[in-house]
Design a protein around this motif. Structure first.
Motif, short mmCIF file in Angstrom:
data_model
loop_
_atom_site.label_atom_id
_atom_site.label_comp_id
_atom_site.label_asym_id
_atom_site.label_seq_id
_atom_site.Cartn_x
_atom_site.Cartn_y
_atom_site.Cartn_z
N ARG A 177 0.89 -1.15 -0.02
CA ARG A 177 -0.09 0.14 0.15
C ARG A 177 0.71 1.03 -0.12
O ARG A 177 0.78 2.18 -0.76
CB ARG A 177 -0.99 0.14 1.46
CG ARG A 177 -2.17 -0.83 1.14
CD ARG A 177 -3.08 -0.51 2.09
NE ARG A 177 -2.64 -0.72 3.53
CZ ARG A 177 -2.49 -2.06 4.32
NH1 ARG A 177 -2.91 -3.19 3.68
NH2 ARG A 177 -1.90 -1.96 5.25
N ASP A 178 1.88 1.35 0.76
CA ASP A 178 2.90 2.54 1.11
C ASP A 178 3.48 3.02 -0.37
O ASP A 178 3.71 3.92 -0.46
CB ASP A 178 3.78 2.37 2.01
CG ASP A 178 3.04 2.39 3.45
OD1 ASP A 178 1.93 2.74 3.53
OD2 ASP A 178 3.73 1.91 4.53
N LYS B 60 2.53 2.08 -3.35
CA LYS B 60 1.36 2.04 -4.30
C LYS B 60 1.78 1.01 -5.53
O LYS B 60 1.58 1.34 -6.54
CB LYS B 60 1.22 3.48 -4.93
CG LYS B 60 0.89 4.40 -3.67
CD LYS B 60 1.00 6.18 -4.38
CE LYS B 60 0.58 6.86 -3.32
NZ LYS B 60 0.86 6.87 -1.80
N GLU C 182 -0.36 -1.63 -6.05
CA GLU C 182 -1.63 -2.44 -6.42
C GLU C 182 -1.64 -2.74 -7.71
O GLU C 182 -2.26 -3.63 -8.32
CB GLU C 182 -2.98 -1.59 -5.63
CG GLU C 182 -2.84 -1.63 -4.18
CD GLU C 182 -2.34 -0.50 -3.52
OE1 GLU C 182 -1.62 0.41 -4.45
OE2 GLU C 182 -2.21 -0.12 -2.33
#
Length: 103
Positions: A74-75, A77, A79
């Motif tokens: 997530r940190d 990015k 995804e």
């Protein structure tokens, strides 16, 4: 000793180098600072699949590495690169051999 194996599928081959660089520069160092850390491996198994293996002293520590890896995705990015959640397997290492020493 406990191991956590994460299998990531559906990775576009054009993203492998970027992902590998980010893992080496930021995820692996984060994991190595966790209590009980022993080692970490990232494996390109081909066909859009990468797997990682983390070794820790306790089950709790191994499970914590999965939380840290998830936050890292997530940190950073990632995804769009890691579109599918990893298949996670963990458990106690029951046979381990290194440098001729059996544990």
């Amino acid at each position: 000793m406990f191991a956590t194996v994460r299998r990531y599928e559906g990775i576009d081959s054009s993203n492998i180098d970027e992902l590998t660089k980010k893992v080496g520069e930021s995820l692996a160092p984060k994991l190595s600072k966790l209590p009980g850390f022993s080692s970490y491996f990232l494996i390109d198994t081909g066909n859009g699949v990468m797997s990682s293996i983390g070794l820790f002293e306790t089950s709790t520590q191994a499970n914590e590495s999965t939380r840290v890896a998830s936050e890292w995705v997530r940190d950073e990015k990632l995804e769009n690169i890691l579109k599918n959640p990893p298949k996670v397997t963990d458990g106690e290492v029951i046979v381990h051999k290194m440098n001729g020493v059996r544990a």
